[in-house]
Design a protein around this motif. Structure first.
Motif, short mmCIF file in Angstrom:
data_model
loop_
_atom_site.label_atom_id
_atom_site.label_comp_id
_atom_site.label_asym_id
_atom_site.label_seq_id
_atom_site.Cartn_x
_atom_site.Cartn_y
_atom_site.Cartn_z
N CYS A 36 -58.18 47.64 -0.48
CA CYS A 36 -59.09 47.12 -1.50
C CYS A 36 -60.28 48.07 -1.69
CB CYS A 36 -59.61 45.75 -1.12
SG CYS A 36 -58.32 44.52 -0.86
N ALA A 41 -64.41 40.79 -5.25
CA ALA A 41 -63.29 40.16 -5.94
C ALA A 41 -62.22 39.90 -4.90
CB ALA A 41 -62.76 41.06 -7.06
N THR A 42 -61.17 39.18 -5.27
CA THR A 42 -60.14 38.83 -4.29
C THR A 42 -58.75 39.11 -4.84
OG1 THR A 42 -59.95 36.54 -5.10
CG2 THR A 42 -61.56 36.97 -3.35
N VAL A 43 -57.81 39.19 -3.92
CA VAL A 43 -56.39 39.16 -4.25
C VAL A 43 -55.74 38.40 -3.10
CG1 VAL A 43 -55.80 41.35 -3.14
CG2 VAL A 43 -54.38 40.48 -5.00
N SER A 44 -54.78 37.56 -3.40
CA SER A 44 -54.26 36.64 -2.41
C SER A 44 -52.80 36.89 -2.08
CB SER A 44 -54.41 35.18 -2.91
OG SER A 44 -55.75 34.88 -3.18
N ASP A 47 -49.75 36.93 -4.65
CA ASP A 47 -50.16 37.15 -6.04
C ASP A 47 -49.21 38.12 -6.74
OD1 ASP A 47 -52.34 35.54 -6.01
OD2 ASP A 47 -53.84 37.13 -6.04
N VAL A 49 -49.61 40.62 -9.97
CA VAL A 49 -50.71 41.15 -10.77
C VAL A 49 -50.21 42.30 -11.62
CG1 VAL A 49 -53.04 42.12 -10.70
CG2 VAL A 49 -52.26 40.61 -8.85
N ASP A 177 -56.68 45.82 -12.89
CA ASP A 177 -56.03 44.83 -13.76
C ASP A 177 -56.62 44.77 -15.16
OD1 ASP A 177 -58.42 43.49 -13.45
OD2 ASP A 177 -57.56 41.75 -12.43
N SER A 185 -60.68 35.48 -13.06
CA SER A 185 -59.27 35.85 -12.95
C SER A 185 -59.09 37.32 -12.54
CB SER A 185 -58.54 35.61 -14.27
OG SER A 185 -59.08 36.42 -15.31
N HIS A 186 -60.19 38.08 -12.46
CA HIS A 186 -60.11 39.48 -12.05
C HIS A 186 -59.64 39.59 -10.61
CE1 HIS A 186 -61.09 43.67 -11.36
NE2 HIS A 186 -61.91 43.32 -10.39
N ARG A 187 -58.72 40.53 -10.34
CA ARG A 187 -58.24 40.77 -8.98
C ARG A 187 -58.77 42.11 -8.48
NH1 ARG A 187 -58.04 36.29 -9.16
NH2 ARG A 187 -56.25 34.88 -9.00
N GLN A 188 -58.96 42.20 -7.17
CA GLN A 188 -59.53 43.40 -6.56
C GLN A 188 -58.79 44.66 -6.98
OE1 GLN A 188 -59.24 42.01 -2.48
NE2 GLN A 188 -61.34 42.63 -2.13
#
Length: 223
Positions: A36, A41-44, A47, A49, A177, A185-188
């Motif tokens: 990252c 921001a996050t991503v799980s 996910d 993407v 992204d 809704s932004h992901r890392q």
């Protein structure tokens, strides 16, 4: 299988790598590892993407302070440590990946801002980190791993600054992204090793490990 993610209590955070699997045709490998770039921001786990690849020097997620020096430092960190067998041969141990992620965040947020002599301590600057210590939430092994990862991260920073890591990996790209970072809704944004033309990727994350306590701009955040 060493991932990064957030603790819903907002107290402690995970540092490590993500393993991704493509679901479309792109120039990247079918399975690859990322770290990252952003901590805000996050991503799980699990996910999917849509990411676009961008050369690291052109990535908007790389903050603008001393961009050329920062990019060089990140390239030498990857080329000197992660690209070697020091991490690759130890994929079942989350400490090297957690340490690498911490060092990457430190360079991203503080290279050219915080004095070089303070970069390895993680106690001054925009990105700060401390080992977890809450024995009611974490085991003695997790607490020890957290401390070890932070110590190793400081050594990695030293090796970048003193020239031990002198060979840059110039194939690094960022994955973005395209969504405004202020949007929920932004992901890392991610960093990985590749030499593709810019393209859109559809990815799914797998794997979680590696604890560390993190503060960004004097507050703890989910990363």
């Amino acid at each position: 299988n060493n991932g990064a993610g957030g603790d819903p209590t907002n107290t402690y955070n995970y540092a490590g790598s993500f393993n991704w699997t493509q679901s479309n045709n792109s120039p990247l490998a079918s399975n690859f590892t990322t770290f990252c770039i952003q901590v805000t921001a996050t991503v799980s786990l699990g996910d999917t993407v849509n990411f676009t690849t961008t050369p690291i020097a052109q990535a908007t997620s790389i903050t603008s302070i001393d961009t050329a020096g920062k990019v060089s430092a990140i390239e030498r960190l990857w080329g000197g440590y992660y690209a070697t067998t020091q991490v690759q041969s130890n994929l079942n141990n989350e400490i090297p990946d957690a340490a690498f992620q911490l060092a990457l965040w430190r360079l991203e947020y503080d290279y050219g801002v915080t004095a070089n002599s303070d970069l390895n301590t993680f106690t001054k600057g925009n990105f700060r980190a401390s080992a977890i210590s809450d024995t009611t939430l974490y085991t003695a092994s997790q607490i020890a791993d957290s401390s070890d990862a932070l110590t190793l991260a400081g050594t990695l920073i030293d090796n970048v600054l003193n020239g031990t890591y002198s060979t840059p990996d110039t194939s690094l790209v960022t994955l973005t992204d395209g969504i405004n970072p202020s949007d929920s809704s932004h992901r890392q944004d991610q960093l990985t090793q590749s030499t593709p033309e810019p393209s859109t990727l559809c990815l799914g994350a797998i794997g979680v490990a590696g604890l560390i306590g993190v503060r960004y701009r004097r507050r703890k955040v989910i990363v």
